[in-house]
Scaffold this motif. Structure first.
Motif, PDB file in Angstrom:
ATOM      1  N   ALA A  55       0.812  -1.148   0.214  1.00  0.00           N
ATOM      2  CA  ALA A  55      -0.078   0.084  -0.072  1.00  0.00           C
ATOM      3  C   ALA A  55       0.868   1.103  -0.108  1.00  0.00           C
ATOM      4  N   ARG A  56       1.871   1.222   0.381  1.00  0.00           N
ATOM      5  CA  ARG A  56       3.012   2.254   0.580  1.00  0.00           C
ATOM      6  C   ARG A  56       4.002   2.281  -0.454  1.00  0.00           C
ATOM      7  N   HIS A  57       3.831   1.469  -1.594  1.00  0.00           N
ATOM      8  CA  HIS A  57       4.448   1.455  -2.793  1.00  0.00           C
ATOM      9  C   HIS A  57       5.899   1.259  -2.435  1.00  0.00           C
ATOM     10  N   ALA A  58       6.092   0.312  -1.366  1.00  0.00           N
ATOM     11  CA  ALA A  58       7.491   0.258  -0.840  1.00  0.00           C
ATOM     12  C   ALA A  58       8.528  -0.778  -1.532  1.00  0.00           C
ATOM     13  N   TYR A  59       7.735  -1.546  -2.603  1.00  0.00           N
ATOM     14  CA  TYR A  59       8.480  -2.328  -3.381  1.00  0.00           C
ATOM     15  C   TYR A  59       8.597  -1.643  -4.824  1.00  0.00           C
ATOM     16  N   ASP A  60       7.896  -0.660  -5.204  1.00  0.00           N
ATOM     17  CA  ASP A  60       7.897  -0.127  -6.697  1.00  0.00           C
ATOM     18  C   ASP A  60       9.518   0.424  -7.080  1.00  0.00           C
ATOM     19  N   ILE A 219      11.408  -4.671 -10.090  1.00  0.00           N
ATOM     20  CA  ILE A 219      10.116  -4.531  -9.781  1.00  0.00           C
ATOM     21  C   ILE A 219       9.586  -3.195 -10.247  1.00  0.00           C
ATOM     22  N   LEU A 220       8.682  -3.064 -11.225  1.00  0.00           N
ATOM     23  CA  LEU A 220       8.120  -1.889 -11.717  1.00  0.00           C
ATOM     24  C   LEU A 220       6.978  -1.278 -10.817  1.00  0.00           C
ATOM     25  N   ARG A 221       6.287  -2.135 -10.273  1.00  0.00           N
ATOM     26  CA  ARG A 221       5.047  -1.965  -9.228  1.00  0.00           C
ATOM     27  C   ARG A 221       4.812  -3.354  -8.671  1.00  0.00           C
ATOM     28  N   ALA A 222       4.102  -3.109  -7.555  1.00  0.00           N
ATOM     29  CA  ALA A 222       3.540  -4.073  -6.868  1.00  0.00           C
ATOM     30  C   ALA A 222       2.029  -3.607  -6.575  1.00  0.00           C
ATOM     31  N   VAL A 223       0.981  -4.293  -6.717  1.00  0.00           N
ATOM     32  CA  VAL A 223      -0.326  -4.047  -6.362  1.00  0.00           C
ATOM     33  C   VAL A 223      -1.118  -5.220  -5.807  1.00  0.00           C
ATOM     34  N   VAL A 224      -1.891  -5.053  -4.878  1.00  0.00           N
ATOM     35  CA  VAL A 224      -2.990  -6.121  -4.339  1.00  0.00           C
ATOM     36  C   VAL A 224      -4.011  -6.242  -5.334  1.00  0.00           C
ATOM     37  N   GLU A 225      -4.332  -7.386  -5.953  1.00  0.00           N
ATOM     38  CA  GLU A 225      -5.352  -7.785  -6.798  1.00  0.00           C
ATOM     39  C   GLU A 225      -6.616  -7.551  -6.327  1.00  0.00           C
TER      40      GLU A 225
END
Length: 226
Positions: A55-60, A219-225
């Protein structure tokens, strides 16, 4: 944020998720293709922490900074976002750790595609607490019965108590692959459900002396499906 307050927020934010409910899914868009992981409700501390980080975009924009062929791919070092070519990575983290949640008896083990929390070694971390942000995805190899017995004996020596593999574990390690010697040592909190071919491609890439891929895999982005 104070560590205790942060953990309290994690627990309250996702308290409605229980082991019997739908498992959350996270999609990683990487420069080598997508990877979708399903998070286990049986490991709520790790699940909730991971969802908060997403949620904090920590992995983007972070790299897969450590890749070992026939073993695993690792990401989550915050310092990798702006790392120089050839820079040694892996020491970056956050200011807290997580208590281990070993659930091997419930079917959460190091089969191929397992999502696991990285951590410092036992000498510096005898309680085997998990790193707050770094994770790895298992590739591993298949095992003969003899090698699997050696892995079982290793786990038993680390735990200082009897240990046996379940029939399901044995079947997976003999025919599908994984890293059985890490069971009960590192927390498994999810599983790849789509994109195992991407994991295979990443773990086969050329690496430097620090096990960092020669060409950055990001990792370009990580999102919850939904």
């Amino acid at each position: 944020m104070h560590r205790f307050l942060f953990i309290c927020l994690l627990l309250s934010s996702f308290a409605e998720l229980t082991a019997g409910e739908k498992r959350p899914r996270v999609r990683f868009e990487t420069t080598m293709g997508p990877i979708v992981v399903e998070l286990y409700n049986e490991t709520p501390l790790h699940r909730d922490n991971f969802l908060q980080l997403i949620a904090r975009h920590a992995y983007d924009s972070l790299l897969f900074h450590r890749v070992v062929a026939n073993f695993m791919i690792q990401a989550g070092d915050p310092e990798s976002r702006r790392a120089r070519p050839g820079q040694k990575l892996g020491e970056g983290t956050l200011d807290y750790t997580l208590a281990p949640e070993f659930r091997t008896a419930e079917g959460l083990y190091h089969r191929r595609g397992a999502l696991c929390a990285a951590r410092e070694g036992d000498d510096a971390n005898p309680d085997r607490r998990s790193d707050a942000i770094q994770f790895y995805i298992v590739w591993g190899t298949t095992y003969t019965k003899g090698r699997l017995e050696k892995a079982r004996a290793h786990i038993e020596s680390m735990l200082d108590r009897p240990y046996t593999f379940s029939p399901e574990q044995t079947e997976d390690y003999l025919w599908t692959g994984g890293t059985p010697a890490l069971d009960e040592q590192y927390t498994v909190f999810g599983q790849v459900v789509e994109g195992l071919d991407t994991v295979e491609d990443i773990q086969a890439q050329p690496r430097d002396a620090f096990d960092r891929p020669v060409e950055d895999i990001r990792i370009l982005r990580a999102v919850v499906e939904p």
